[in-house]
Design an enzyme around this catalytic site. Structure first.
Site, PDB file in Angstrom:
ATOM      1  N   GLU A 282       3.265   3.312   6.989  1.00 52.49           N
ATOM      2  CA  GLU A 282       2.662   2.052   7.407  1.00 52.49           C
ATOM      3  C   GLU A 282       3.749   1.163   8.007  1.00 52.49           C
ATOM      4  O   GLU A 282       4.564   0.610   7.280  1.00 52.49           O
ATOM      5  CB  GLU A 282       2.018   1.345   6.207  1.00 52.49           C
ATOM      6  CG  GLU A 282       1.413   0.023   6.585  1.00 52.49           C
ATOM      7  CD  GLU A 282       1.695  -1.099   5.604  1.00 52.49           C
ATOM      8  OE1 GLU A 282       0.964  -2.099   5.661  1.00 52.49           O
ATOM      9  OE2 GLU A 282       2.637  -1.008   4.797  1.00 52.49           O
TER      10      GLU A 282
ATOM     11  N   ASP B  99       4.387   3.146   2.120  1.00 51.94           N
ATOM     12  CA  ASP B  99       4.082   1.727   2.287  1.00 51.94           C
ATOM     13  C   ASP B  99       5.271   0.972   2.870  1.00 51.94           C
ATOM     14  O   ASP B  99       6.423   1.262   2.541  1.00 51.94           O
ATOM     15  CB  ASP B  99       3.734   1.144   0.904  1.00 51.94           C
ATOM     16  CG  ASP B  99       3.281  -0.296   0.978  1.00 51.94           C
ATOM     17  OD1 ASP B  99       2.252  -0.543   1.626  1.00 51.94           O
ATOM     18  OD2 ASP B  99       3.954  -1.176   0.396  1.00 51.94           O
TER      19      ASP B  99
END
Ligand code: CA
Length: 503
Positions: free
Chosen positions: A265, A235
């Protein structure tokens, strides 16, 4: 020969908080493998500061995967540790892998306050210090009273964080840079938005502290070895120093014989930024192709006004296909979420054809597109909105086409603004299964395309059923393939359609 890779994002933002997700995955595992999925991306399994309501992106304890009474609950939003273990077992039993959603940029919901020395910074330019150093009370101490020392006895304190956004002494919200022994300034990260984008939210983890890095290596070993995940979805990587990933991945790859999958991400529409990150992390992290998602969003908003020949322009899939994870939608882009940019429903078959049936990129399918979703939340206008996301009807068929038919060389016919097509001519190893795709964002069309002499004399039909015609392949291996107005057609050899049935 291995099947084409495909990933399923097994959640959406508004999945109910009834603890049923892991059990649902256990039930679905056989079906998902049959559809051709090779990996399942679970939401963050760690206990969050919001107990059962936490989607997962505000992690409190990385070692509490629904096992300890912390934050008012043993289980998480998605289930308890036992159910997670069973789901992982089911995924493995059916030959798939499972990815842990690792939120390593920050921690939330500290147990205790500490006095820390900080400077306040300009939120729009975090390199600009707007105060003298002074003391605040910050939520930076994590002692995990509910877990104690099970799995790890590491205590997180003020030396483990680079910034916070709340001063409990003066009840002030601002962005505070913590003065700690590991660097007086923010950490150097890839993104230079806001001057320096180290700080995103909550208590921002300080990777320059070697004890933090050692703990995160130890934790990742535990996730891979004891909990048996096969890789990570990382993340918010643009807020984390790249030197950390290089050290952490280098350590894990050396430690484990099995191949570990890493997908990051880095949500930015500029492909140069993505490539810079890929280079800085030595090509070991796949990235989501956010620019392609944005092109698909724009195409879906523009109707026939979008030049379909440009759909891959400026995308990672085009410039760095080996590192690209393609996606139509995710939990951030879905309606009412932070990065709301949903691809309109009419364009989803187009988007999935572009992801699933081409050679470039590893597709990541969104939960709601496979299963549907319905929910209500407040929009930007402050009003409640009800959202119904229908499942994409042809998605399962396209997944089966990817698994059985999308192999071999690819011939592109991106030769018309409103109508494009391509063929995959197959491989000996796949019994020369081939396919042809034609899609349009305006009137229907015909495209003369080569599908290979192996298929001369064969009859091809549109497996999606959108076009009722049949296509004869001539002796040179070419056919005139169709699609209807604003539609997608996927053409397969009529005699090979039984390969699409469940195994
Ligand atoms: Ca950070």
């Amino acid at each position: 020969m291995e099947n084409n890779l495909a990933i399923l994002q097994f959640f959406h933002w508004y999945y109910p908080n009834d603890g049923s997700l892991y059990t649902f995955l256990t039930e679905q595992a056989a079906h998902l493998a049959d559809l051709g999925f090779s990996m399942v991306w679970l939401p963050p399994s760690s206990k969050t500061e919001d107990g059962i309501n936490g989607v997962g992106y505000s992690p409190y304890d990385l070692f509490d995967l629904g096992e300890f009474d912390q934050k008012g609950t043993v289980r998480t939003k998605y289930g308890d540790r036992k159910q997670l273990d069973e789901a992982i077992k089911a995924v493995h039993k059916h030959g798939m892998k499972v990815l842990f959603d690792a939120v390593l940029n920050h921690k939330a919901g500290a147990d205790e306050k500490e006095v820390v020395t900080v400077v306040k910074v300009n939120p729009n330019n975090r390199t600009e210090v707007i105060s003298e150093p002074y003391e605040i009370e910050a939520y930076t101490k994590f002692v995990f009273p509910g877990r104690g020392t099970t799995y790890s006895n590491f205590i997180w304190d003020r030396s483990c964080f680079s910034g916070v956004d709340w001063d409990a002494r003066n009840n002030e919200k601002a962005i505070f840079s913590i003065r700690n022994p590991y660097g007086a300034d923010w950490q150097e990260v890839s993104s230079h938005e806001n001057g320096n984008y180290d700080y995103l939210m909550f208590s921002d983890i300080e990777f320059r502290n070697p004890a933090v890095r050692a703990e995160l290596k130890y934790w990742a070993e535990w996730i891979l070895k004891q909990v048996k995940f096969d890789g990570f979805r990382l993340d918010a990587v643009k807020h984390i120093p790249t030197f950390f990933f290089n050290e952490w991945i280098g350590h894990l790859n050396k430690k484990f014989k099995k191949e570990i999958f890493y997908m990051g991400e880095y949500w930015e529409y500029n492909v140069q930024s993505l490539n810079r990150f890929i280079d800085a992390t030595q090509g070991r992290i796949q990235l989501f192709d956010a620019p392609l998602h944005f092109n698909m969003y724009r195409a879906s908003q523009s109707g026939s006004g979008f030049d379909m020949r440009t759909i891959f322009d400026g995308t990672l899939t085009k410039v760095n296909p080996m590192r690209s994870i393609t996606l139509v939608e995710n939990h951030d882009s879905q309606p009412l979420q932070a990065l709301e940019s949903p691809v309109d429903y009419w364009f989803k078959p187009h988007a999935y054809a572009l992801m699933l049936l081409r050679r470039e990129g590893i597709p990541c399918v969104f939960f709601a597109d496979l299963y549907s979703a319905g929910y209500t939340d407040k929009g930007a206008d402050g009003q409640d909105h009800e959202v119904i996301l229908a499942k994409v009807d042809c998605l399962e068929t396209m997944l089966r086409c990817r698994k059985k038919f999308a192999y071999g060389d690819q011939y592109d016919y991106f030769d018309h603004e409103r109508c494009i097509g391509w063929t995959r001519i197959g491989l000996a190893e796949t019994d020369f299964t081939a396919l042809a795709v034609v899609l349009s964002n305006d009137g229907g069309g015909t495209k003369s395309m080569e599908i290979g002499q192996k298929h001369a004399g064969k009859t091809f039909v549109d497996v999606l059923g959108h076009c009722k015609k049949e296509v004869q392949i001539n002796k040179s291996g070419w056919g005139n393939f169709f699609c209807e107005d604003g539609s997608v057609s996927v053409w397969l050899d009529k005699e090979q359609l039984d390969k699409l049935k469940a195994d």
